[in-house]
Scaffold this active site. Structure first.
Site, PDB file in Angstrom:
ATOM      1  N   CYS A   2      41.853 125.699 -59.063  1.00  0.00           N
ATOM      2  CA  CYS A   2      42.844 126.790 -59.160  1.00  0.00           C
ATOM      3  C   CYS A   2      44.266 126.285 -58.943  1.00  0.00           C
ATOM      4  CB  CYS A   2      42.609 127.937 -58.183  1.00  0.00           C
ATOM      5  SG  CYS A   2      40.967 128.665 -58.270  1.00  0.00           S
ATOM      6  N   TYR A  81      40.425 127.108 -53.494  1.00  0.00           N
ATOM      7  CA  TYR A  81      39.447 126.212 -52.877  1.00  0.00           C
ATOM      8  C   TYR A  81      40.168 125.138 -52.068  1.00  0.00           C
ATOM      9  CZ  TYR A  81      34.457 125.036 -52.898  1.00  0.00           C
ATOM     10  OH  TYR A  81      33.141 124.859 -52.563  1.00  0.00           O
ATOM     11  N   ASN A 174      45.038 122.701 -54.645  1.00  0.00           N
ATOM     12  CA  ASN A 174      43.895 122.525 -53.741  1.00  0.00           C
ATOM     13  C   ASN A 174      44.155 121.359 -52.798  1.00  0.00           C
ATOM     14  OD1 ASN A 174      42.674 123.106 -56.825  1.00  0.00           O
ATOM     15  ND2 ASN A 174      42.112 124.598 -55.275  1.00  0.00           N
ATOM     16  N   ARG A 227      48.257 118.794 -61.056  1.00  0.00           N
ATOM     17  CA  ARG A 227      48.566 120.179 -61.410  1.00  0.00           C
ATOM     18  C   ARG A 227      49.741 120.710 -60.585  1.00  0.00           C
ATOM     19  NH1 ARG A 227      44.658 123.062 -59.647  1.00  0.00           N
ATOM     20  NH2 ARG A 227      43.174 121.475 -59.006  1.00  0.00           N
TER      21      ARG A 227
END
Length: 316
Positions: A2, A81, A174, A227
């Protein structure tokens, strides 16, 4: 997996948005929970009633479970997460609000009106180890929390305790810890939206063979670290816009850069992590833009006074 981000338009519309990346189909969909709805909790038989109505991505199991959402006050929260860093209490604590990690989103949306109030209430919360009903294990999570003013924090619960960080960069992914990601940003200070300059080696001038070299080195893989960097860069330099729809479009373009198709990221169990949905929450106009994996355009779900004044759950 995510990726989450905040975004503010030039006319001060504040958004909280995310990709939901996971290999197990969560079957999440936009759901509205009204005021005075009774929630049962794992560690408190009496449960609680919602003070505020809220709208988010959820699913009904034994009880409604939400991965993100916002309430009528413009308070929003998203869960991501956080393996293997998350560490919770082994047992409930007397005098505390004892919650399973999957219950924190629902409890917060039901009871909290602002980031400031969340800060004040955090000391009353105790997250307890418990096997999640869907995943059948203790789910390691951390949270990004924002409100209609744009104030944003990150909550991480590790072996060293409860940590609430101001999120000035407006991005979260994360593991590792949020502070690690902030330190890592400095390793990419050379990345820029403008063109890099040609360079001279002796009497030879090395000239570029095309545009775009200013951002050469911007990571393109699907790791948490990459990311984070990619979204932070795009969020910082994307052309500013005004208006709700223009804000949604900008966020969509940013999150599309970390959208994971099925088949390109296979986890250790041999399953494909993929972006199950993209959720964009307008915390000022109380709208949720929800785009599922197989959809090209979002469902637009708006919280209204009529919904708030009715004792009715709505599934979009």
């Amino acid at each position: 997996m995510c990726t989450s981000m905040t975004y503010k338009t030039t006319d001060n519309i504040n958004f909280l948005a995310r990709t939901m990346d996971f290999s197990i189909d969560l079957e999440a969909a936009p759901i509205f929970i009204p005021r005075a709805y009774h929630f049962n909790t794992i560690f408190n038989k009496e449960g609680y009633e919602t003070k505020y109505g809220f709208l988010g991505a959820g699913r009904k199991l034994n009880e409604y479970i939400f991965t993100d959402g916002f309430n009528e006050k413009g308070f929003g929260i998203e869960v991501l997460y956080f393996h293997p860093k998350a560490k919770y209490s082994e047992t409930p604590a007397d005098g505390k609000i004892n919650l399973d990690s999957s219950e924190l989103v629902t409890w917060s949306l039901s009871n909290i009106a602002s980031v400031q109030e969340f800060k004040e209430k955090l000391g009353e919360i105790n997250l307890v180890n418990n096997k999640n009903i869907l995943l059948q294990k203790v789910v390691p999570l951390h949270w990004i929390i924002s409100d209609a003013t744009g104030e944003t924090v990150v909550l991480e619960v590790t072996e060293t305790g409860y940590h609430l960080y101001e999120n000035k960069v407006g991005v979260m992914t994360n593991s590792p810890e949020f502070t690690w990601h902030l330190d890592n940003l400095a390793h990419y200070n050379h990345i820029q939206p403008t063109e890099a300059k040609e360079k001279k080696y002796g009497d030879y001038v090395a000239a570029f063979d095309g545009p775009g070299f200013g951002a050469l080195g911007l990571p393109g893989d699907y790791t948490s670290a990459s990311r984070f960097i990619r979204v932070a860069f795009l969020r910082e330099y994307i052309e500013p816009v005004s208006g709700e729809l223009s804000g949604v479009k900008n966020i969509s373009k940013i999150l599309n850069s970390v959208d994971i198709p099925k088949g390109v990221k296979i986890n250790a169990e041999g399953n494909s992590d993929y972006t199950q949905y993209i959720g964009i929450m307008d915390l000022n106009h109380l709208k949720y833009y929800f785009t599922a994996y197989n959809e090209l355009s979002p469902k637009v779900c708006k919280m209204t006074e009529t919904m708030l004044n009715e004792d009715k759950i709505i599934s979009f």
